[in-house]
Design a protein around this motif. Structure first.
Motif, PDB file in Angstrom:
ATOM      1  N   ARG A   1      -3.739  -5.359  15.716  1.00 26.94           N
ATOM      2  CA  ARG A   1      -3.731  -4.605  14.398  1.00 26.94           C
ATOM      3  C   ARG A   1      -2.546  -5.047  13.401  1.00 26.94           C
ATOM      4  O   ARG A   1      -1.368  -5.026  14.164  1.00 26.94           O
ATOM      5  CB  ARG A   1      -3.441  -3.220  14.560  1.00 26.94           C
ATOM      6  CG  ARG A   1      -3.721  -2.126  13.419  1.00 26.94           C
ATOM      7  CD  ARG A   1      -3.431  -0.537  13.651  1.00 26.94           C
ATOM      8  NE  ARG A   1      -4.245  -0.232  15.001  1.00 26.94           N
ATOM      9  CZ  ARG A   1      -4.149   1.020  15.290  1.00 26.94           C
ATOM     10  NH1 ARG A   1      -3.166   1.697  15.001  1.00 26.94           N
ATOM     11  NH2 ARG A   1      -4.867   1.253  16.415  1.00 26.94           N
ATOM     12  N   MET A   2      -2.746  -5.531  12.306  1.00 25.57           N
ATOM     13  CA  MET A   2      -1.959  -5.794  11.288  1.00 25.57           C
ATOM     14  C   MET A   2      -2.135  -4.970   9.983  1.00 25.57           C
ATOM     15  O   MET A   2      -2.878  -4.296   9.731  1.00 25.57           O
ATOM     16  CB  MET A   2      -2.295  -7.302  10.833  1.00 25.57           C
ATOM     17  CG  MET A   2      -2.321  -8.383  11.935  1.00 25.57           C
ATOM     18  SD  MET A   2      -3.079  -9.982  11.590  1.00 25.57           S
ATOM     19  CE  MET A   2      -1.583 -10.692  10.881  1.00 25.57           C
ATOM     20  N   SER A   3      -0.951  -5.221   9.299  1.00 23.39           N
ATOM     21  CA  SER A   3      -1.050  -4.502   8.062  1.00 23.39           C
ATOM     22  C   SER A   3      -2.042  -5.188   7.108  1.00 23.39           C
ATOM     23  O   SER A   3      -2.602  -6.301   7.264  1.00 23.39           O
ATOM     24  CB  SER A   3       0.309  -4.566   7.119  1.00 23.39           C
ATOM     25  OG  SER A   3       0.658  -6.013   6.550  1.00 23.39           O
ATOM     26  N   ASN A   4      -2.527  -4.597   5.996  1.00 20.46           N
ATOM     27  CA  ASN A   4      -3.624  -5.186   5.449  1.00 20.46           C
ATOM     28  C   ASN A   4      -3.166  -6.166   4.574  1.00 20.46           C
ATOM     29  O   ASN A   4      -4.189  -7.236   4.527  1.00 20.46           O
ATOM     30  CB  ASN A   4      -4.341  -3.966   4.319  1.00 20.46           C
ATOM     31  CG  ASN A   4      -5.035  -2.944   5.239  1.00 20.46           C
ATOM     32  OD1 ASN A   4      -6.080  -3.251   6.052  1.00 20.46           O
ATOM     33  ND2 ASN A   4      -4.842  -1.647   5.045  1.00 20.46           N
ATOM     34  N   ALA A   5      -1.953  -6.407   3.942  1.00 20.44           N
ATOM     35  CA  ALA A   5      -1.504  -7.417   3.344  1.00 20.44           C
ATOM     36  C   ALA A   5      -1.538  -8.901   4.138  1.00 20.44           C
ATOM     37  O   ALA A   5      -1.909  -9.869   3.697  1.00 20.44           O
ATOM     38  CB  ALA A   5      -0.256  -7.370   2.662  1.00 20.44           C
ATOM     39  N   ASP A   6      -1.024  -8.523   5.529  1.00 19.77           N
ATOM     40  CA  ASP A   6      -0.963  -9.571   6.222  1.00 19.77           C
ATOM     41  C   ASP A   6      -2.220 -10.112   6.817  1.00 19.77           C
ATOM     42  O   ASP A   6      -2.446 -11.299   7.034  1.00 19.77           O
ATOM     43  CB  ASP A   6      -0.107  -9.134   7.627  1.00 19.77           C
ATOM     44  CG  ASP A   6       1.427  -9.105   7.067  1.00 19.77           C
ATOM     45  OD1 ASP A   6       1.738  -9.520   6.130  1.00 19.77           O
ATOM     46  OD2 ASP A   6       2.101  -8.669   8.084  1.00 19.77           O
TER      47      ASP A   6
END
Length: 251
Positions: free
Chosen positions: A227-232
């Motif tokens: 899981r990543m941040s949406n920006a990443d």
């Protein structure tokens, strides 16, 4: 259910997955995350673990031609894509959090021995690297599998999707009766992008994806997905094509 022919994936024994138990989810959700200098000190260990996975797969005939036959330069040449109107709309509806500077993506010395254009996930450190030419890599902070859901192996990106729908597998629905199909958008747990991970032509059911819970990034909280941040994830998805090899390592 994970397809039976995915012999390259191994769920970790409980005693190994239990190592994550020492990582407490603090009330502030402000981790003391490894600094760049600390990450460098672990580079030789990560190189050894990546080399072990690659060597084992090569001996076992598991390395996918799809994941290794294209020119690596195609992966890193393009700049990150601009946000679409759909991105701007959905992102505006999501929780807004102050960025933690420790979690900022950055270009670092490549701590792996993977060739350029490879995604390497260090599950224990909760870091994802996209390897670049000239022994560099882009480092991202990620959330990984919680106790009992850690895994390691080599897979590849089978397909990508923007703001994908989410269909929880039966096993997840049995654990969480509230889990249900969710259309792509601000309430979808897959977030802005999803990279669908395949092995031997079959969907592993694992994903590298965004999130509707930005506070969870950097934690061992998932059911095995990265899981990543949406920006990443928007940045990563814009840089890698289908067929990109993904290596997940764990202590």
């Amino acid at each position: 259910m994970i397809p039976e022919n995915l012999d390259r994936l191994r769920l970790l024994p409980e005693e190994q997955a239990g190592r994550l138990r020492s990582v407490a989810v603090s009330a502030s959700r402000d981790l003391e995350y490894p600094s760049l200098s600390q990450s460098k000190s672990k580079a030789s260990d990560l190189q050894a673990r990546v080399s072990f996975v690659v060597a084992a797969l090569a001996l076992g005939g598991c390395v996918s031609e799809t994941a290794t036959s294209r020119p690596e330069a195609q992966i890193v040449a393009q700049a990150p894509a601009a946000l679409s109107h759909r991105d701007v709309h959905f992102l505006s509806l999501m929780p807004q959090v102050r960025p933690n500077p420790l979690y900022a993506r950055m270009v670092v010395d490549n701590p792996t021995q993977a060739p350029p254009g490879t995604i390497v996930v260090d599950a224990q450190q909760r870091l994802l690297y996209l390897t670049l030419p000239d022994r560099k890599a882009i480092r991202y902070v990620v959330a990984t599998g919680r106790d009992g859901f850690a895994w390691r192996g080599s897979v590849y990106v089978g397909r990508k999707a923007d703001w994908p729908d989410w269909t929880p597998p039966p096993e997840m629905r049995s654990r969480d009766p509230m889990a249900r199909w969710t259309a792509g958008g601000a309430e979808n747990p897959l977030g802005a992008r999803a990279l669908y991970l395949y092995a031997n032509g079959a969907d592993t059911l694992y994903r590298i994806h965004g999130t509707n819970d930005p506070f969870s990034v950097g934690m061992p909280v998932s059911s095995g997905c990265i899981r990543m941040s949406n920006a990443d994830i928007i940045d990563l998805a814009s840089r890698v094509p289908n067929g990109t090899r993904v290596i997940v390592v764990h202590a």
